[in-house]
Write a protein that holds these residues in place. Structure first.
Motif, PDB file in Angstrom:
ATOM      1  N   LEU A  99     -87.217 -33.776   7.622  1.00 30.77           N
ATOM      2  CA  LEU A  99     -86.858 -33.076   6.393  1.00 30.77           C
ATOM      3  C   LEU A  99     -86.744 -31.572   6.636  1.00 30.77           C
ATOM      4  O   LEU A  99     -87.521 -31.001   7.417  1.00 30.77           O
ATOM      5  CB  LEU A  99     -87.913 -33.326   5.303  1.00 30.77           C
ATOM      6  CG  LEU A  99     -87.850 -34.675   4.588  1.00 30.77           C
ATOM      7  CD1 LEU A  99     -89.073 -34.848   3.689  1.00 30.77           C
ATOM      8  CD2 LEU A  99     -86.581 -34.797   3.757  1.00 30.77           C
ATOM      9  N   PRO A 100     -85.789 -30.922   5.969  1.00 26.13           N
ATOM     10  CA  PRO A 100     -85.617 -29.474   6.148  1.00 26.13           C
ATOM     11  C   PRO A 100     -86.677 -28.679   5.395  1.00 26.13           C
ATOM     12  O   PRO A 100     -87.478 -29.235   4.625  1.00 26.13           O
ATOM     13  CB  PRO A 100     -84.230 -29.229   5.553  1.00 26.13           C
ATOM     14  CG  PRO A 100     -84.077 -30.289   4.510  1.00 26.13           C
ATOM     15  CD  PRO A 100     -84.791 -31.492   5.057  1.00 26.13           C
ATOM     16  N   PHE A 101     -86.679 -27.374   5.585  1.00 30.04           N
ATOM     17  CA  PHE A 101     -87.539 -26.435   4.865  1.00 30.04           C
ATOM     18  C   PHE A 101     -89.028 -26.787   5.002  1.00 30.04           C
ATOM     19  O   PHE A 101     -89.808 -26.578   4.076  1.00 30.04           O
ATOM     20  CB  PHE A 101     -87.156 -26.379   3.377  1.00 30.04           C
ATOM     21  CG  PHE A 101     -85.770 -25.847   3.128  1.00 30.04           C
ATOM     22  CD1 PHE A 101     -85.506 -24.492   3.154  1.00 30.04           C
ATOM     23  CD2 PHE A 101     -84.716 -26.716   2.888  1.00 30.04           C
ATOM     24  CE1 PHE A 101     -84.224 -24.000   2.927  1.00 30.04           C
ATOM     25  CE2 PHE A 101     -83.434 -26.240   2.665  1.00 30.04           C
ATOM     26  CZ  PHE A 101     -83.190 -24.874   2.685  1.00 30.04           C
ATOM     27  N   LYS A 102     -89.403 -27.371   6.138  1.00 28.93           N
ATOM     28  CA  LYS A 102     -90.804 -27.714   6.413  1.00 28.93           C
ATOM     29  C   LYS A 102     -91.396 -28.644   5.356  1.00 28.93           C
ATOM     30  O   LYS A 102     -92.604 -28.669   5.137  1.00 28.93           O
ATOM     31  CB  LYS A 102     -91.658 -26.437   6.519  1.00 28.93           C
ATOM     32  CG  LYS A 102     -91.252 -25.517   7.659  1.00 28.93           C
ATOM     33  CD  LYS A 102     -92.192 -24.333   7.772  1.00 28.93           C
ATOM     34  CE  LYS A 102     -91.815 -23.440   8.944  1.00 28.93           C
ATOM     35  NZ  LYS A 102     -92.720 -22.259   9.058  1.00 28.93           N
ATOM     36  N   LEU A 103     -90.522 -29.431   4.724  1.00 27.55           N
ATOM     37  CA  LEU A 103     -91.007 -30.365   3.720  1.00 27.55           C
ATOM     38  C   LEU A 103     -91.970 -31.391   4.309  1.00 27.55           C
ATOM     39  O   LEU A 103     -92.906 -31.838   3.640  1.00 27.55           O
ATOM     40  CB  LEU A 103     -89.819 -31.099   3.088  1.00 27.55           C
ATOM     41  CG  LEU A 103     -89.388 -30.654   1.689  1.00 27.55           C
ATOM     42  CD1 LEU A 103     -88.111 -31.363   1.283  1.00 27.55           C
ATOM     43  CD2 LEU A 103     -90.489 -30.941   0.674  1.00 27.55           C
ATOM     44  N   SER A 104     -91.727 -31.772   5.562  1.00 25.11           N
ATOM     45  CA  SER A 104     -92.589 -32.776   6.184  1.00 25.11           C
ATOM     46  C   SER A 104     -94.008 -32.272   6.376  1.00 25.11           C
ATOM     47  O   SER A 104     -94.927 -33.066   6.624  1.00 25.11           O
ATOM     48  CB  SER A 104     -92.014 -33.214   7.537  1.00 25.11           C
ATOM     49  OG  SER A 104     -91.913 -32.103   8.413  1.00 25.11           O
ATOM     50  N   GLU A 105     -94.217 -30.945   6.240  1.00 22.85           N
ATOM     51  CA  GLU A 105     -95.561 -30.390   6.395  1.00 22.85           C
ATOM     52  C   GLU A 105     -96.307 -30.295   5.070  1.00 22.85           C
ATOM     53  O   GLU A 105     -97.496 -29.978   5.047  1.00 22.85           O
ATOM     54  CB  GLU A 105     -95.470 -28.998   7.033  1.00 22.85           C
ATOM     55  CG  GLU A 105     -94.858 -29.013   8.431  1.00 22.85           C
ATOM     56  CD  GLU A 105     -94.688 -27.614   9.005  1.00 22.85           C
ATOM     57  OE1 GLU A 105     -95.283 -26.668   8.430  1.00 22.85           O
ATOM     58  OE2 GLU A 105     -93.966 -27.459  10.002  1.00 22.85           O
ATOM     59  N   SER A 106     -95.611 -30.569   3.951  1.00 21.43           N
ATOM     60  CA  SER A 106     -96.291 -30.527   2.661  1.00 21.43           C
ATOM     61  C   SER A 106     -97.252 -31.706   2.565  1.00 21.43           C
ATOM     62  O   SER A 106     -97.022 -32.764   3.160  1.00 21.43           O
ATOM     63  CB  SER A 106     -95.284 -30.574   1.509  1.00 21.43           C
ATOM     64  OG  SER A 106     -94.654 -31.839   1.453  1.00 21.43           O
ATOM     65  N   GLN A 172     -82.757 -21.639  -2.846  1.00 25.21           N
ATOM     66  CA  GLN A 172     -83.094 -22.743  -3.740  1.00 25.21           C
ATOM     67  C   GLN A 172     -81.969 -23.770  -3.839  1.00 25.21           C
ATOM     68  O   GLN A 172     -82.218 -24.978  -3.861  1.00 25.21           O
ATOM     69  CB  GLN A 172     -83.444 -22.201  -5.129  1.00 25.21           C
ATOM     70  CG  GLN A 172     -84.801 -21.516  -5.224  1.00 25.21           C
ATOM     71  CD  GLN A 172     -85.952 -22.508  -5.208  1.00 25.21           C
ATOM     72  OE1 GLN A 172     -85.785 -23.689  -5.489  1.00 25.21           O
ATOM     73  NE2 GLN A 172     -87.142 -22.017  -4.902  1.00 25.21           N
ATOM     74  N   ASP A 173     -80.709 -23.312  -3.921  1.00 29.28           N
ATOM     75  CA  ASP A 173     -79.593 -24.246  -4.042  1.00 29.28           C
ATOM     76  C   ASP A 173     -79.466 -25.125  -2.809  1.00 29.28           C
ATOM     77  O   ASP A 173     -79.268 -26.348  -2.905  1.00 29.28           O
ATOM     78  CB  ASP A 173     -78.283 -23.488  -4.289  1.00 29.28           C
ATOM     79  CG  ASP A 173     -78.219 -22.896  -5.693  1.00 29.28           C
ATOM     80  OD1 ASP A 173     -79.017 -23.316  -6.557  1.00 29.28           O
ATOM     81  OD2 ASP A 173     -77.370 -22.005  -5.918  1.00 29.28           O
ATOM     82  N   ASP A 174     -79.556 -24.507  -1.623  1.00 32.26           N
ATOM     83  CA  ASP A 174     -79.487 -25.284  -0.386  1.00 32.26           C
ATOM     84  C   ASP A 174     -80.650 -26.264  -0.301  1.00 32.26           C
ATOM     85  O   ASP A 174     -80.483 -27.419   0.132  1.00 32.26           O
ATOM     86  CB  ASP A 174     -79.511 -24.363   0.833  1.00 32.26           C
ATOM     87  CG  ASP A 174     -78.214 -23.578   0.987  1.00 32.26           C
ATOM     88  OD1 ASP A 174     -77.194 -24.027   0.428  1.00 32.26           O
ATOM     89  OD2 ASP A 174     -78.230 -22.533   1.652  1.00 32.26           O
ATOM     90  N   PHE A 175     -81.815 -25.811  -0.701  1.00 31.14           N
ATOM     91  CA  PHE A 175     -83.004 -26.668  -0.708  1.00 31.14           C
ATOM     92  C   PHE A 175     -82.761 -27.896  -1.577  1.00 31.14           C
ATOM     93  O   PHE A 175     -83.001 -29.034  -1.162  1.00 31.14           O
ATOM     94  CB  PHE A 175     -84.205 -25.874  -1.223  1.00 31.14           C
ATOM     95  CG  PHE A 175     -85.466 -26.695  -1.372  1.00 31.14           C
ATOM     96  CD1 PHE A 175     -86.273 -26.961  -0.273  1.00 31.14           C
ATOM     97  CD2 PHE A 175     -85.845 -27.192  -2.609  1.00 31.14           C
ATOM     98  CE1 PHE A 175     -87.434 -27.710  -0.411  1.00 31.14           C
ATOM     99  CE2 PHE A 175     -87.000 -27.929  -2.761  1.00 31.14           C
ATOM    100  CZ  PHE A 175     -87.799 -28.189  -1.656  1.00 31.14           C
ATOM    101  N   GLY A 176     -82.261 -27.670  -2.781  1.00 36.07           N
ATOM    102  CA  GLY A 176     -82.022 -28.773  -3.705  1.00 36.07           C
ATOM    103  C   GLY A 176     -81.005 -29.771  -3.181  1.00 36.07           C
ATOM    104  O   GLY A 176     -81.193 -30.986  -3.289  1.00 36.07           O
TER     105      GLY A 176
END
Length: 447
Positions: A99-106, A172-176
């Motif tokens: 997952l991008p934006f370090k989502l896998s670390e949440s 935020q847009d790219d994240f979404g």
């Protein structure tokens, strides 16, 4: 080629799996369960990556329907799942890890990854079912997997909410967009995984009119009545009041016309989410303390067409701005106001999700319901997830809104043939009839 439970060489497939594992983990397949588990655990990253490269086996609705009807096929089904579930779960783990934006670390996403990894380890440690005792043990583990897996949506939501707070405004847009693309694939595959496991678990007990979780003569009016009761109770818990619901069946459509082959708990989930949205919007738009009886009712219209059963939910909840119509299908977008942060660290939205998860765990521990208490609105998961459920078998959910008045929500459901025979074209091309992989729908436009 499509899987056929009566001819698929399950033992040979599992033998090939054991040979493959032997190359990765020497002596693991011949050791005791404890030693094997320890050896496998040390190599889980390699195992997950290798399993994820394997192709999920397409399974037809016709085969799954027959599996639910014929108890003699349960060993074939169990042996198929013993091989197939680790592959499909490993694919989800590897997707989440990327997952991008370090989502896998949440924390939320990490918990899902850890849980899914444990399922793969458990199944690789478990011997392929060969006798009634093995089958009973495998049945109980599949029940555990289903119950444990009910928290995934809330836990994933928490992980995304946590990560989104750390994203710069310009990103935020790219994240979404990236999160939506990944979650659509993840949740579509999850629907398929749960469906084939639910079909196996439910087929253990005979239930008149059912083949596993597939009902031959599903009555959408009865299911909508139950969904209305659930949504109304939830609305009253959060808002103190709920609008009435009127059920409309045009004279040209008898109740017999509306009966069709489908999965009733999928239909219940979709209708509950649609009604939750309509009830919340209606109360927010019209509720006044001194005018409780003036809430306009919600109407549900049922029509049987030659191809689809169509259910329309009509509300007078003020409608949706035209500029927001595309965004409502994005995960974690909501037309309801999201809760404000309470202490700068944990938002009330996050707390709400964790309360859902904790209630689910408590319910499961005391043997209660496996469906968690749900939030009414504000998290933006229900509608896009409902559309994935509809599209999984070739249906769809669409909206037509009049800002300042209300919204009409349409649920289109293809008939699943006659007991899953002679399936219509939309079902034949759906993820549920193929390999549970999300494919762009007709009219799909990329971001």
């Amino acid at each position: 080629t499509r899987g056929d439970f009566r001819t698929m060489p399950m033992l040979h497939a599992s033998a090939a799996m054991r040979t493959w594992l032997e190359r990765l983990v020497p002596n693991a397949s011949h050791a005791s369960s404890a030693i094997r588990r320890k050896a496998l655990k040390k190599n889980m990253d390699v195992i997950l990556g290798a399993l994820a490269t394997k192709k999920a086996t397409p399974v037809s609705l016709r085969d799954l329907y027959r599996m639910g009807q014929d108890p003699s096929l349960r060993f074939h089904h169990a042996q198929f799942l013993h091989r197939e579930v680790p592959i499909r779960v490993s694919q989800r783990v590897m997707e989440l890890k990327c997952l991008p934006f370090k989502l896998s670390e949440s924390y939320g996403v990490r918990e899902v990854i850890d849980n899914y990894t444990s399922y793969v380890l458990d199944l690789l440690t478990m011997d392929i079912p060969q006798d009634e005792n093995d089958l009973d043990m495998f049945q109980r583990y599949m029940q555990y997997l289903l119950a444990d897996n009910t928290e995934v949506v809330q836990t994933m939501a928490l992980g995304v909410i946590q990560s989104r707070r750390d994203i710069k405004q310009q990103e935020q847009d790219d994240f979404g967009r990236l999160v939506d693309l990944v979650l659509v694939r993840f949740f579509t595959a999850r629907i398929g995984l749960r469906f084939i496991v639910e079909q196996f678990v439910s087929s253990a007990d005979y239930k008149a009119g059912f083949a596993g979780v597939i009902e031959s003569f599903c009555n959408p009016v009865h299911i909508a009545q139950r969904a209305s009761e659930d949504a109304s109770q939830l609305c009253k818990q959060h808002k103190g009041v709920a609008p009435k619901v009127h059920f409309i069946t045009p004279k040209a459509n008898t109740l017999d016309d509306l009966h069709f082959t489908y999965i009733p708990h999928h239909l219940h989930y979709m209708l509950t989410e649609m009604l939750k949205n309509s009830m919340r919007a209606t109360v927010d738009t019209h509720y006044r303390e001194d005018e409780k009886s003036l809430l306009p009712p919600i109407k549900i219209v049922f029509v049987a067409g030659s191809e689809d059963i169509t259910i329309k939910v009509i509300d007078e909840g003020g409608g949706i701005r035209r500029s927001e119509m595309k965004a409502i299908w994005n995960f974690f977008h909501s037309t309801a106001e999201a809760p404000e942060a309470t202490d700068g660290l944990t938002t009330s939205a996050e707390m709400g999700h964790w309360l859902d998860v904790l209630k689910e765990r408590q319910n499961r521990e005391i043997g209660g319901a496996s469906v968690p208490q749900s939030a009414l609105a504000g998290y933006g998961v229900g509608l896009p997830l409902s559309r994935l459920f509809a599209r999984y078998f070739g249906g769809d959910i669409t909206l037509s809104s009049m800002e300042g008045f209300g919204t009409d929500t349409y649920l289109h459901i293809p008939r699943l043939g006659s007991n899953c025979e002679a399936l219509p074209e939309p079902v034949q091309q759906s993820p549920g009839e193929l390999d549970s992989t999300y494919k762009p729908y007709p009219g799909f436009t990329p971001y």
